[in-house]
Each structure stands twice: as structure tokens, then as C-alpha cells.
Write an enzyme that holds these catalytic residues in place. Structure first.
Site, PDB file in Angstrom:
ATOM      1  N   GLU B  40      28.773  41.262  30.255  1.00  0.00           N
ATOM      2  CA  GLU B  40      29.948  41.560  30.658  1.00  0.00           C
ATOM      3  C   GLU B  40      30.385  40.146  31.101  1.00  0.00           C
ATOM      4  OE1 GLU B  40      30.560  44.180  34.087  1.00  0.00           O
ATOM      5  OE2 GLU B  40      29.860  46.004  32.556  1.00  0.00           O
ATOM      6  N   ASP B  51      35.766  43.739  44.669  1.00  0.00           N
ATOM      7  CA  ASP B  51      34.624  42.969  44.746  1.00  0.00           C
ATOM      8  C   ASP B  51      34.107  42.459  46.013  1.00  0.00           C
ATOM      9  OD1 ASP B  51      33.585  42.520  41.898  1.00  0.00           O
ATOM     10  OD2 ASP B  51      35.688  41.724  41.507  1.00  0.00           O
ATOM     11  N   TYR B 166      31.529  53.345  32.362  1.00  0.00           N
ATOM     12  CA  TYR B 166      31.228  52.860  33.300  1.00  0.00           C
ATOM     13  C   TYR B 166      31.165  53.883  34.559  1.00  0.00           C
ATOM     14  CZ  TYR B 166      30.139  48.449  36.212  1.00  0.00           C
ATOM     15  OH  TYR B 166      29.613  47.682  36.957  1.00  0.00           O
TER      16      TYR B 166
END
Ligand SMILES: Cc1ncc(COP(=O)(O)O)c(C=O)c1O
Lengths: 404, 259
Positions: B40, B51, B166
Site C-alpha cells: 500500500e 491518520d 479492508y
């Protein structure tokens, strides 16, 4: 009743889109929550008790309706159209921001949320959020860029007095957009108990819609007040634009009055020819940030650039998606005013009317000054005086070279 | 079989680093040499809302060095030339992906040999912004499922998604807390019952032990912040550190179902 064929007041669509703009561009973790929020908002809209509580708080806690005021001496000084102000600077906490915070905290409590978070730039939305949290006894965390914490010490202290925790955000450029990023990070990690009170008509659907609806009290009152005082509607509405909530609050109830023109005023900072401005509509391109598609200040790779304005409430690199749509539709005209022009307008209003405006509406006043003289003296301009200037006197003093 | 589906035929190690943070080519090679099955590659963004500090800082370091979208596609194309069989997925935020239009982005992905795209802030509701352009080029839009994605919503997430699913094991940002093993097992079982796509689990995985436990039940394990921190710590020496750590992770993942 006949439905207006080309109504401008029916947006967004069921997916939260204003034409190409708006939407729900959020991480999957938040999606179920924004869908919940929408359901709860629809239920609240249909619940007379919700509206009754909202109206009651606006009347007795915020101090609404705010006056509609004819600025006689300013009108004389400018020479041309009559200038009227919607006096939202007289609200409790000194700006329009509280209208929205009342609505959102009522929604938060309906949803059973027990913790409130918000972002703030200048601190006005932070103060308004801390205020409603104190009023309803909910814990409150305010994210504020570290740069802004240093620049806006009085508002930081106000929030603390009101019991809020103020978290300085040092990531990124440490200003409003980074505070919003940090708010979203908190929210993702605390979805089960936390409500995010967004401070302007932006973010994922349904925020742009519900913030606009809560702020529309401004335009609804103004429309009725104007009709009862003058027997007619204004010719032009003028409002400053950061994220666009005070402007939409004023404009939205008039959008289907075809003879009422509207002018949104962005912050031109040091000028639109450079990159030191905060005019997302006039100097940006459509893109995706903070949950919605809208005009953004960005480079050719889609990296977000930092805006500049003398007014900390206007230097956000985006704008609410409904404005993006209204611009493309041509229903609202947008212009921009520099720091210096806003500073002149600030002083002009102080001296002609005995009103110290915030630097945000000073941008609107500067635009009013430009157009008033081009209009006949029986024309009416209605501008939103959306905040008072107590918070800005330090910035203004510094700009004018005065030591305090 | 696509590159992605072959990679998941046994439990796979998925490794994330941020493009343009350090010597990306050398770092990517180290990950593959260490045993990463899927790469990735993070596209840096000024506002990485999902994040935690480690990846935020990697984004800023990369952008401060002037990394452009064109640079990232050049890194991807060069990786594809060096590693014809390792699946490469771009991960990032919507705005840099749609800036020149979804078509342009999909064309670039195709030309660079990118297999899939994970866009954090395009949920299925906004699929039109990028999904159709990617699918038309045979590039997999890889979606995220989270602890807040309930059974009712899951079909919506799966619709139009490809590559692998995911599973973000914690409601939160990257690099922070780790989820309890039992909750991961429950979630993976539910996801696998609902889709034929491989299910990879990420967010908060930092050690070979955690990776091994997850690989017992999931098709893949994603490690990001722990690798990005090595890049930050070791600078020019990062490839050696990455190779060593990745090989420990890879052994754990690849042997998880033996014994
Ligand atoms: C007084 C005042 N006006 C305007 C704004 C800009 O926000 P909006 O465009 O949402 O009204 C702010 C934001 O802090 C403000 O404090």
C-alpha cells in the site's frame, strides 16, 4: 399552493448534494453516524416540541429577534442607497454562531450524546459552543489551532471560564482547518458518545443543511421586519463569508424572491492576485475536503493551501457547498474585499453609527460602501452585522500601529 | 486470477508506507525482500483526517520535500517494472485523487500498473466520484469496513468494491490503539460470511505476535504506522530496518496457520 418551478430553496437532494457539491465524503467509521444524524434531524424537524424549545431559547437566552436597524448616518456618509443592518452582533456571545449551537446541542441531546466537540478559528464558534455546553451541563472539548490560541487569548480564556477544555492543535499549519481535522479525528475515535458541533454551513450532509436551517432565523426575521417597517423587500442583501453560515442564514429565506439580489463577500486578504487571501469561490477550484465537495484553496495536485485574512473567522480554505452551487447557478453574486478595505469599513462604522463591528462583517460593510453610491437613494441594502468587534480590537490596534 | 487475489491465496502481509517519505524505491524494495505480499503506497495529503501522528508527519515530510502526484505515479510505475507480480495499491484521500478528474486518475493508475485504490473519504454513497472510472480500467476500488459498519450497511459497502475488503479494526485513527483479538475474530467471521473478497485487518497492528493472531482468522494483516515510524527513525538506513521488521512480520503471518 403552486410550487415554484425554479425554486432555489429545495436543496440539498436526498443524498445531500447541492448540484455537484456537498455530499458525505467521510471515512466509513463516520458514515453510520452521519446517517443517524440525518434521521434524527428529520425527526426533530417534524417535532413541534423541538421547534418550540429552539424558539424559546433563541428568544430568552440568545435575545432574539435581533433588531433591524436603519443606519442613517452611514447612509448619509456613503451617499446613495439606504443601508440597513440585521443586528446579530447583539446576540448573546456577540455573533450569529450561537443560533446554530443552540440547534445542534438540542439535536445532540435528542441523540443521547453526552460529550460535545467543536473546532474554532477566531474562537467565536468555540465560545458559542462552550456557552451552550455550560447551559446544558455537557462536557466540551474545543480544538483550536495553536497559532490561533496564541492570537486569540481573550476567547481562549472565555472558553475556559465556561468550562470547556481548549486543545491547541499543532499538526499541519496549526490553524482552523487543522483544528477541524483534529475534531474529525476525535469524532472517529469517540462516535459512541460524542456529538460534533460544526460551526459553519459545511461538512458532511446533513450539516450544511441543518446549520443553514438554524441560521435561517436571521433571514426569516429580517424579511418580516423589513416588510413591516418599509412595506417592501430589500434590493440587495450583503453578508461576509467564511464558511458561509451567516450569509446563508440571511439569504436563504429570500432566495425565491426574484427581485432581491444577493452579494456574498469573501476575504481578499492582501489581494486576489497573490495567494494571500481566503476567497475559495473567487480564487479556488472544486474539490473534496472535510466531508464535502466544494470550492477549495488548493494547488494543482489537490493539496490544500493556507488562506490569509485579517479576520480569523474568514481564513478557511473552503466554503459551504450551497454557496458553491448558488455561485454556479448565478443566483448569488460573490465579491471579495481586502484587509485594508475591511479595516477602513470597521472604522467607518465605529464613527458613523457608534457600533464596533467584528472584522468579518466589516468585509460586508466594505462591499456595501462600494455599491451604495452606485444605487439610488430609494434603494435598500440589507447587510448582516453578524458579530461585534470586541474580540478584534487588539488586531485592529496592531494594524493601526496603536500600543495597548 | 488478479495480482491481488493471488497474493491472498494464503495469509498475506500488507505493508503501508507513505510515498515520498525517505527513499521510497529502496524502502519498497526492502518491504518486498522482507516478504510483504501486498504494497500500500500512501499518497501524501495536507489534511490526513483519518491518520494519527506517525502517518500525519510522514505526509508532511513528503510534501515538504515537494512530492507531486506525478512523482507518485513515477514511483508506482518503477515499482511495477521491478516487481511484476507484487500487487500495488494506492491509499489516500479524495482530493488529490479527483483533482484532475477521476478519468485522469484511473488512466494514470492503469499506466503505472496500480492494482487497487483505497480512498479514505469516498464512502459507497459517493462512489460516483471515483469508483466507475476505476472499475472501467479494471482497477479495484478497495473499501473499508469498520466496527461501526453493521450487518445492514455491509452490503452497501461491498457493492462495487473489489480487490480485498479492508477491515479497520478500531473506530479511530491510524497508529493508535489496538483492537481486542476476540472482537477482530467476530468481525472477520461476519465479513467473510458476507463476501468472497479476501478480508485484511489493519489499524493498530504493531508486532509479529499481533499479526500472527490476526492471520489465524483473516486473509491478510495490514501494518502501516509501525513501518512509517521506522522510516522516520532510520532515515537513509531505513531499508535495512524495514527489511528486518517486515521479515519478522511476514514469518508470523505466513506461519500463523501451522501448528
Ligand atoms: C462574527 C463572525 N462572522 C462570520 C464568521 C464566518 O463564518 P460564516 O461564514 O459561517 O458566517 C465568523 C466565524 O468565526 C464570525 O465569528
Amino acid at each position: 399552493m403552486t410550487q415554484m418551478k425554479n425554486s432555489f430553496r429545495t436543496m440539498p437532494d436526498e443524498n445531500g448534494h447541492f448540484g455537484d457539491y456537498g455530499g458525505r465524503y467521510v471515512a466509513e467509521t463516520l458514515m453510520p453516524l452521519v446517517l443517524d444524524l440525518e434521521r434524527e434531524y428529520r425527526a426533530a424537524q417534524a417535532d413541534p416540541a423541538f421547534k418550540a424549545q429552539f424558539d424559546d431559547l433563541l428568544e430568552h437566552y440568545v435575545g432574539r429577534p435581533s433588531p433591524l436597524y436603519f443606519a442613517e448616518r452611514l447612509t448619509e456618509a456613503l451617499g446613495g442607497a439606504q443601508v440597513w443592518f440585521k443586528r446579530d452582533e447583539l446576540n448573546h456571545t456577540g455573533a450569529h454562531k450561537i443560533n446554530n449551537c443552540i440547534g445542534q446541542i438540542l439535536l445532540a441531546m435528542r441523540m443521547g450524546k453526552t460529550r460535545i466537540i467543536a473546532e474554532t478559528g477566531a474562537g467565536q464558534h468555540g465560545v458559542a459552543t462552550a456557552t451552550v455546553c455550560a447551559r446544558f451541563g455537557l462536557p466540551c472539548v474545543i480544538y483550536m489551532g495553536a497559532t490561533d490560541v496564541a492570537r486569540q487569548a481573550p476567547n481562549v480564556f472565555r472558553m475556559k471560564l465556561l468550562g470547556a477544555e481548549v486543545v491547541p492543535v499543532t499538526s499541519g499549519a496549526a490553524t482552523l482547518k487543522d483544528a477541524m481535522n483534529e475534531g474529525l479525528r476525535d469524532w472517529v475515535a469517540n462516535v459512541h458518545d460524542t456529538f460534533y458541533i460544526i460551526g459553519t454551513a459545511a461538512g458532511p450532509h446533513p450539516y450544511p443543511e441543518l446549520v443553514r436551517d438554524f441560521q435561517s432565523v436571521i433571514g426569516k426575521e429580517a424579511r418580516a421586519q423589513m416588510l413591516s417597517r418599509t412595506g417592501r423587500l430589500p434590493d440587495v442583501l450583503v453578508a461576509a463569508i467564511g464558511g458561509g453560515s451567516n450569509a446563508l442564514g440571511l439569504f436563504h429565506p429570500f432566495l425565491d424572491d426574484p427581485d432581491v439580489k444577493m452579494l456574498g463577500v469573501e476575504a481578499a486578504g492582501y489581494g486576489l492576485d497573490g495567494d494571500q487571501h481566503a476567497a475559495s469561490l473567487l480564487g479556488g477550484f472544486p474539490g473534496v475536503l472535510h466531508g464535502n465537495k466544494t470550492y477549495l484553496l488548493q494547488d494543482e495536485d489537490g493539496q490544500i493551501t493556507e488562506g490569509h485574512s485579517i479576520s480569523a473567522g474568514l481564513d478557511y480554505p473552503g466554503i459551504g457547498p450551497e454557496h458553491a452551487w448558488l455561485k454556479d447557478m448565478g443566483r448569488v453574486e460573490y465579491t471579495a474585499v481586502t484587509d485594508d478595505e475591511a479595516l477602513d469599513a470597521f472604522q467607518l462604522l465605529c464613527r458613523t453609527e457608534g457600533i464596533i463591528p467584528a472584522l468579518e462583517p466589516s468585509h460586508a460593510i466594505a462591499a456595501v460602501a462600494k455599491i451604495a453610491k452606485t444605487m439610488p437613494d430609494d434603494a435598500i441594502i440589507l447587510a448582516n452585522l453578524c458579530g461585534r468587534g470586541d474580540k478584534d480590537i487588539f488586531t485592529v490596534a496592531e494594524k493601526l500601529g496603536v500600543e495597548m | 486470477m488478479t495480482r491481488i487475489s493471488s497474493a491472498f491465496s494464503t495469509p498475506a502481509l500488507v505493508c503501508f508506507i507513505t510515498a515520498g517519505d525517505g527513499d521510497t524505491a529502496a524502502n519498497l524494495d526492502a518491504l518486498v525482500e522482507g516478504g510483504a505480499d501486498v504494497i500500500e503506497l500512501g499518497m501524501p495529503f495536507t489534511d490526513p483526517m483519518a491518520d494519527g501522528p506517525a502517518i500525519q508527519e510522514a505526509n508532511l515530510r513528503s510534501l515538504a520535500k515537494g512530492t507531486t502526484t506525478a512523482d507518485i505515479f513515477a514511483m508506482a510505475a518503477a515499482f511495477r517494472a521491478r516487481h511484476p507480480n507484487t500487487p500495488l495499491v494506492l491509499m489516500g484521500y479524495a482530493n488529490p485523487m479527483v483533482r484532475r478528474g477521476p478519468q485522469w486518475f484511473a488512466d494514470q493508475c492503469e499506466a503505472a500498473g496500480v492494482d487497487g485504490v483505497i480512498c479514505v473519504d469516498i464512502p459507497p454513497e459517493e462512489d460516483a466520484a471515483l469508483g466507475p472510472a476505476l472499475r472501467a480500467k479494471g482497477i479495484s476500488p478497495i473499501r473499508l469496513a469498520t466496527p461501526t459498519t453493521d450487518a445492514k450497511r455491509l452490503p452497501k459497502v461491498l457493492e462495487g468494491s473489489g480487490g480485498f475488503l479492508y477491515y479497520v479494526s478500531v473506530a479511530g485513527i491510524t497508529g493508535k490503539q489496538q483492537a481486542a483479538q476476540t472482537s477482530i475474530e467476530d468481525a472477520v467471521a461476519k465479513l467473510k460470511a458476507a463476501t468472497d473478497l479476501p478480508v485484511a485487518v489493519g489499524f493498530g497492528v504493531r508486532t509479529p505476535e499481533q499479526a500472527a493472531a490476526i492471520a489465524k482468522v483473516a486473509d491478510g494483516v495490514v501494518v502501516g504506522s509501525a513501518l512509517v515510524e521506522l522510516v522516520a527513525q532510520h532515515g537513509a538506513a531505513a531499508p535495512a530496518a524495514l527489511r528486518k521488521f517486515t521479515s519478522a512480520l511476514a514469518q508470523a503471518v505466513h506461519n500463523a496457520r501451522q501448528g
